[in-house]
Motif scaffolding. Structure first.
Motif, PDB file in Angstrom:
ATOM      1  N   GLN A 501       0.861  -1.166   0.022  1.00  0.00           N
ATOM      2  CA  GLN A 501      -0.042   0.041   0.104  1.00  0.00           C
ATOM      3  C   GLN A 501       0.835   1.284  -0.040  1.00  0.00           C
ATOM      4  OE1 GLN A 501      -4.008   0.276   1.417  1.00  0.00           O
ATOM      5  NE2 GLN A 501      -3.422   1.628  -0.073  1.00  0.00           N
ATOM      6  N   ILE A 504       2.324   1.972  -3.344  1.00  0.00           N
ATOM      7  CA  ILE A 504       1.229   2.567  -4.075  1.00  0.00           C
ATOM      8  C   ILE A 504       1.057   4.058  -3.904  1.00  0.00           C
ATOM      9  CG2 ILE A 504      -1.118   2.632  -4.828  1.00  0.00           C
ATOM     10  CD1 ILE A 504      -1.239  -0.437  -4.358  1.00  0.00           C
ATOM     11  N   ASN A 578     -10.168 -13.295   3.509  1.00  0.00           N
ATOM     12  CA  ASN A 578     -10.249 -11.913   2.984  1.00  0.00           C
ATOM     13  C   ASN A 578     -10.624 -11.838   1.433  1.00  0.00           C
ATOM     14  OD1 ASN A 578      -9.905 -10.780   5.465  1.00  0.00           O
ATOM     15  ND2 ASN A 578      -8.080  -9.369   4.821  1.00  0.00           N
ATOM     16  N   ASN A 579     -11.333 -12.831   0.959  1.00  0.00           N
ATOM     17  CA  ASN A 579     -11.585 -13.002  -0.377  1.00  0.00           C
ATOM     18  C   ASN A 579     -12.348 -11.735  -0.853  1.00  0.00           C
ATOM     19  OD1 ASN A 579     -10.502 -15.246  -0.435  1.00  0.00           O
ATOM     20  ND2 ASN A 579     -12.212 -16.628  -0.182  1.00  0.00           N
ATOM     21  N   ARG A 580     -13.087 -10.941   0.093  1.00  0.00           N
ATOM     22  CA  ARG A 580     -13.956  -9.720  -0.546  1.00  0.00           C
ATOM     23  C   ARG A 580     -13.133  -8.716  -0.743  1.00  0.00           C
ATOM     24  NH1 ARG A 580     -19.231 -11.382   2.951  1.00  0.00           N
ATOM     25  NH2 ARG A 580     -17.595 -12.129   4.184  1.00  0.00           N
ATOM     26  N   LYS A 581     -12.052  -8.582   0.216  1.00  0.00           N
ATOM     27  CA  LYS A 581     -11.031  -7.566   0.085  1.00  0.00           C
ATOM     28  C   LYS A 581     -10.280  -7.993  -1.260  1.00  0.00           C
ATOM     29  CE  LYS A 581     -10.824  -4.989   3.877  1.00  0.00           C
ATOM     30  NZ  LYS A 581     -11.069  -3.657   3.525  1.00  0.00           N
ATOM     31  N   LEU A 584     -12.073  -6.844  -4.161  1.00  0.00           N
ATOM     32  CA  LEU A 584     -12.086  -5.173  -4.427  1.00  0.00           C
ATOM     33  C   LEU A 584     -10.818  -4.718  -5.001  1.00  0.00           C
ATOM     34  CD1 LEU A 584     -13.298  -2.474  -3.570  1.00  0.00           C
ATOM     35  CD2 LEU A 584     -12.086  -2.678  -1.365  1.00  0.00           C
ATOM     36  N   TRP A 585      -9.699  -5.347  -4.545  1.00  0.00           N
ATOM     37  CA  TRP A 585      -8.435  -4.718  -5.126  1.00  0.00           C
ATOM     38  C   TRP A 585      -8.228  -5.206  -6.635  1.00  0.00           C
ATOM     39  CZ3 TRP A 585      -5.794  -0.843  -3.149  1.00  0.00           C
ATOM     40  CH2 TRP A 585      -6.019  -0.687  -1.687  1.00  0.00           C
ATOM     41  N   LEU A 587     -10.642  -5.576  -8.589  1.00  0.00           N
ATOM     42  CA  LEU A 587     -11.692  -4.543  -9.215  1.00  0.00           C
ATOM     43  C   LEU A 587     -10.898  -3.238  -9.523  1.00  0.00           C
ATOM     44  CD1 LEU A 587     -14.518  -3.969 -10.074  1.00  0.00           C
ATOM     45  CD2 LEU A 587     -14.817  -2.908  -8.052  1.00  0.00           C
ATOM     46  N   LEU A 588     -10.155  -2.574  -8.402  1.00  0.00           N
ATOM     47  CA  LEU A 588      -9.277  -1.376  -8.550  1.00  0.00           C
ATOM     48  C   LEU A 588      -8.437  -1.620  -9.558  1.00  0.00           C
ATOM     49  CD1 LEU A 588      -8.952  -0.474  -4.808  1.00  0.00           C
ATOM     50  CD2 LEU A 588     -10.255   0.677  -6.697  1.00  0.00           C
ATOM     51  N   LYS A 591      -9.790  -1.586 -12.895  1.00  0.00           N
ATOM     52  CA  LYS A 591     -10.175  -0.102 -13.436  1.00  0.00           C
ATOM     53  C   LYS A 591      -8.906   0.689 -13.666  1.00  0.00           C
ATOM     54  CE  LYS A 591     -12.159   4.070 -11.214  1.00  0.00           C
ATOM     55  NZ  LYS A 591     -11.731   4.652  -9.693  1.00  0.00           N
ATOM     56  N   THR A 612     -16.748 -14.044  -6.028  1.00  0.00           N
ATOM     57  CA  THR A 612     -17.227 -13.160  -5.024  1.00  0.00           C
ATOM     58  C   THR A 612     -18.364 -11.920  -5.457  1.00  0.00           C
ATOM     59  OG1 THR A 612     -14.895 -12.917  -4.390  1.00  0.00           O
ATOM     60  CG2 THR A 612     -16.498 -11.290  -3.172  1.00  0.00           C
ATOM     61  N   TYR A 613     -18.288 -11.614  -6.805  1.00  0.00           N
ATOM     62  CA  TYR A 613     -19.217 -10.868  -7.189  1.00  0.00           C
ATOM     63  C   TYR A 613     -20.291 -11.367  -7.989  1.00  0.00           C
ATOM     64  CZ  TYR A 613     -16.323  -6.892  -5.592  1.00  0.00           C
ATOM     65  OH  TYR A 613     -15.434  -6.163  -5.022  1.00  0.00           O
ATOM     66  N   TYR A 626     -18.309  -2.406 -12.021  1.00  0.00           N
ATOM     67  CA  TYR A 626     -18.115  -3.931 -12.276  1.00  0.00           C
ATOM     68  C   TYR A 626     -18.614  -4.386 -13.694  1.00  0.00           C
ATOM     69  CZ  TYR A 626     -17.996  -9.032 -11.870  1.00  0.00           C
ATOM     70  OH  TYR A 626     -17.913 -10.521 -12.257  1.00  0.00           O
TER      71      TYR A 626
END
Lengths: 639, 105
Positions: A501, A504, A578-581, A584-585, A587-588, A591, A612-613, A626
């Motif tokens: 992090q 980044i 932490n699969n949802r996290k 999310l990453w 997805l980021l 993007k 997940t989604y 998404y």
């Protein structure tokens, strides 16, 4: 020839139709696999290996050019990456250990290295590990090379190949971050340990003598010592000509007797009919080198006869086991006697304390006793501080991480009191790395009290005090990868996340680098699960696989279904993953990849979030990010 | 940023599920943050999670907001036509939640 290191050469193998089965992860049901991190750890071992300069005579270069290489250095370069052999290494306690493999980094001759560097420093004023622009260029080319294969894998629905290809991108990024042969005063890891002088059997003895004298009289900066570099002769002869071999042995004896330098003979077969094998490109070549190789001086498909390949490996094994490692061990022992023992001994401590407190003029004392040259920002090669640092570096190369760590700690104190910032930061970085390299598991106490402050302060110093952005980036990414390799993902992943992090947020990478780091965040989150959950999930995955293999006509029984009850699928692992996290990453990252220019990358990122989604109303809404990314990327993939 | 909000909240569920076993409180306070955004969580007795993404930290008023929201949610549950875990479609509910938000946040 193909080793686990060559993952970043995947497009090279695929383009030439070489099977890469041993590089692709075999098990499909591997939940939260840390394979890429383990690869990264191996890369760190290889990247921080002894550096060897290669000087060659004109005749030797001619031999190399028969195979299509420009110089002998280029021929040797790929061999250094990974040498398999049971190497015996003695550590500081004189206990012998075996290492299964060893690597060395071949570089250009010392004088070339120095002159290139001088020019660069003049141009940019500051030493950086790499040029941001060329790094981006290289990564962009890599993605282009990999895209067709990715597409094929996607079409063939080969998930394993696809994930290997995808992860190879980060590994490429990481490899290039590590491989640099930049000579700086504060990082003696890159100071050459040995120098190969390659001559041909046709060369007269005088040529050998001239090359050795040339090497000995190279003008080196005052933070380096030519005596610390071991010169070695490699005498190349043509196996086809019988007289050559005799000449080589005569020359070898002559050199040994007259120049007191060790020489090795290397037989190369110029027989064109012999079975030959393709050489894979070197893994640890620096960014500039690689760009040069691909653009300016393309070698094409370098091949060498199989017998020559084995004999080169044999000679390298010999040299490393019989000369290089003993040389390093001996030097470490000498420096240990010179610098470490006096400091650790009781009298030494007493002396330094008394000097500190009872010196005659305390104000001036510090400046006088310091070996640090502020103007140049370096220590002389004989200074206690630089010897301690070098000792630590060399024991790191010989994989004695604990001893390296204690020596780094010693050197750190000196650098701090001298305010030698670049030295301090680099030393702290290496201390943290050596701690992590030597460990399989780290308690949170060590992490909080030792590693975190070390990395924090090193990162701050690199960035704010020295302005060495690239070094800062490298150090935190290595640390985060090493955290990932630790056994317990649940406790070590947060630290890894924190550092990526930071990388980044510091904006120290280019556009592609940023997307890769975002993907890495996702990867780390995916291994961020407790060991319990890992066991449950991998069992589930195995069961699923079995079920698929077995006949499906087993009658499915339907349990009594209570409509009012909420169905929970993952009772055992709630709160442990932490699969949802991770999603999310991803997805980021998707993007960030931009669906118009890199639709394929976007699609792969989004596909990995499907578990997940998929079926979630908020994600599959038409207006959601998404869904929009998905449609745009699909449209562009088709185009 | 707005387009990311639902995804950020969704990802915080990982953290809610981790810490929900470690505290006896229903209000979980600020559980996560993402580039300057905070996420607060609340757990109903039926293991339904309320999540709020906000920019300023204000624990007390968020607690009140969540408590009122919980009361409202229980009323929704009392409705015989509502099934647990379904989307709440009532416009009155929406209006009232907005009212709470105006009042507390």
């Amino acid at each position: 020839m193909e080793s686990y290191l060559s993952i970043s050469n995947l497009p090279f193998f695929l383009d030439r139709g070489i099977t890469i089965d041993n590089l692709v992860e075999q098990k499909q049901s591997n939940v939260a696999s840390k394979k890429t991190s383990i690869d990264c750890k191996r890369l760190v071992t290889c990247a921080f290996s002894p550096q060897i300069t290669v000087t060659s005579s004109a005749n030797a270069d001619n031999l190399a050019s028969d195979f299509g290489f420009h110089s002998f250095f280029q021929l040797l370069k790929p061999f250094g990456d990974h040498i398999q052999h049971k190497f015996q290494i003695k550590d500081s306690q004189l206990v012998s250990r075996t290492a299964d493999d060893f690597s060395v980094r071949f570089t250009r001759p010392l004088s070339d290295l120095l002159s290139i560097q001088e020019a660069e420093i003049k141009e940019r004023n500051k030493v950086q590990l790499f040029n941001q622009h060329s790094f981006e260029l290289l990564l962009g080319e890599y993605i282009q090379a990999i895209n067709p294969h990715l597409r094929n894998a996607q079409k063939a629905n080969d998930i394993r190949l696809q994930s290997t290809l995808k992860s190879s991108m980060y590994i490429k990024f990481f490899t290039k971050l590590l491989s640099s042969s930049l000579l700086t005063s504060f990082e003696s890891l890159n100071h050459p340990v040995a120098s190969f002088i390659v001559i041909s059997a046709d060369d007269p003895y005088d040529e050998a003598r001239r090359l050795l004298i040339e090497f000995k009289s190279t003008k080196v900066p005052d933070f380096m010592n030519i005596e610390d570099i071991l010169p070695l002769f490699i005498i190349v002869y043509d196996e086809v000509k019988e007289t050559d071999q005799q000449k080589a042995f005569q020359l070898k004896d002559h050199i040994k007797k007259q120049l007191f330098t060790d020489a090795f003979t290397l037989g190369i077969s110029t027989n064109k009919e012999a079975k030959s094998q393709l050489l894979s490109p070197p893994v640890l070549s620096s960014i500039d080198e690689e760009l040069q190789n691909t653009h300016l001086t393309s070698i094409g498909n370098p091949t060498l006869p199989v017998s020559t390949i084995t004999s080169i490996y044999q000679v390298l094994k010999d040299v490393i086991q019989r000369k290089l490692i003993p040389f390093m061990e001996k030097k470490i022992a000498t420096w240990d006697d010179q610098v470490i023992t006096p400091r650790k001994s009781l009298t030494g401590r007493f002396f330094s304390v008394s000097k500190k407190y009872f010196g005659k003029n305390p104000q001036n004392n510090n400046e006088q006793s310091s070996n640090y040259n502020i103007e140049r920002g370096s220590y002389g090669f004989g200074a206690v501080e630089s010897l301690t640092r070098k000792l630590a570096d060399w024991s790191f190369m010989l994989r004695d991480y604990r001893y390296a760590y204690t020596s780094y700690e010693l050197a750190k104190k000196d650098f701090l009191s001298d305010k030698a910032w670049a030295h301090l930061a680099s030393c702290q970085e290496m201390a943290a790395i050596s701690l992590l390299m030597g460990a399989t598991n780290i308690t949170s106490k060590i992490k909080n009290d030792t590693i975190d402050p070390l990395v924090d302060s090193s990162n701050y110093t690199f960035l704010s005090r020295c302005g060495l952005k690239t070094y800062a980036l490298r150090s935190i990414l290595i640390v985060s990868e090493l955290f990932c390799t630790l056994r317990d993902g649940w406790t070590s992943a947060p630290a890894a996340l924190k550092w990526v992090q930071k990388a980044i947020d510091d904006k120290s990478v280019g556009k592609i680098g940023r997307s890769l780091l975002l993907e890495r965040m996702s990867y780390i989150n995916s291994i961020y699960m407790s060991s319990q959950a890992k066991i449950i999930l991998s069992k589930k995955a195995q069961d699923n696989e079995k079920e698929n293999e077995e006949d499906k006509d087993k009658e499915e029984y339907e349990p009594i279904f209570n409509e009012q009850k909420i169905v929970k699928e993952n009772m055992g692992t709630i709160g442990f993953t932490n699969n949802r996290k991770a999603a999310l990453w991803n997805l980021l990252a998707a993007k960030d990849w931009d669906p118009v220019s890199q639709p394929l990358q976007v699609q792969i990122c989004l596909n990995s979030t499907e578990d997940t989604y998929g079926g979630k109303i908020f994600a599959e809404r038409d207006s959601s990010l998404y869904q929009r990314l998905l449609t745009v990327s699909q449209k562009h993939v088709r185009d | 940023m707005k387009e990311l909000n639902p995804f950020i909240l969704h990802s915080s569920l990982d953290i809610v599920e981790d810490i929900q076993w470690k505290t006896s409180q229903l209000y979980l306070k600020t559980i996560d943050n993402f580039y300057g955004y905070y996420i607060s969580g609340f757990l109903t007795s039926g293991n339904i999670k309320f999540l709020l993404i906000h920019e300023t930290k204000n624990e007390e008023s968020i607690r009140q907001f969540f408590n009122d929201l919980n009361d409202l949610y229980v009323k929704v549950l009392l409705n015989p036509f509502y099934k647990v875990n379904d989307a709440i479609t009532s416009p009155v509910f929406d209006l009232k939640v907005k009212g709470f938000a105006k009042k507390y946040l």
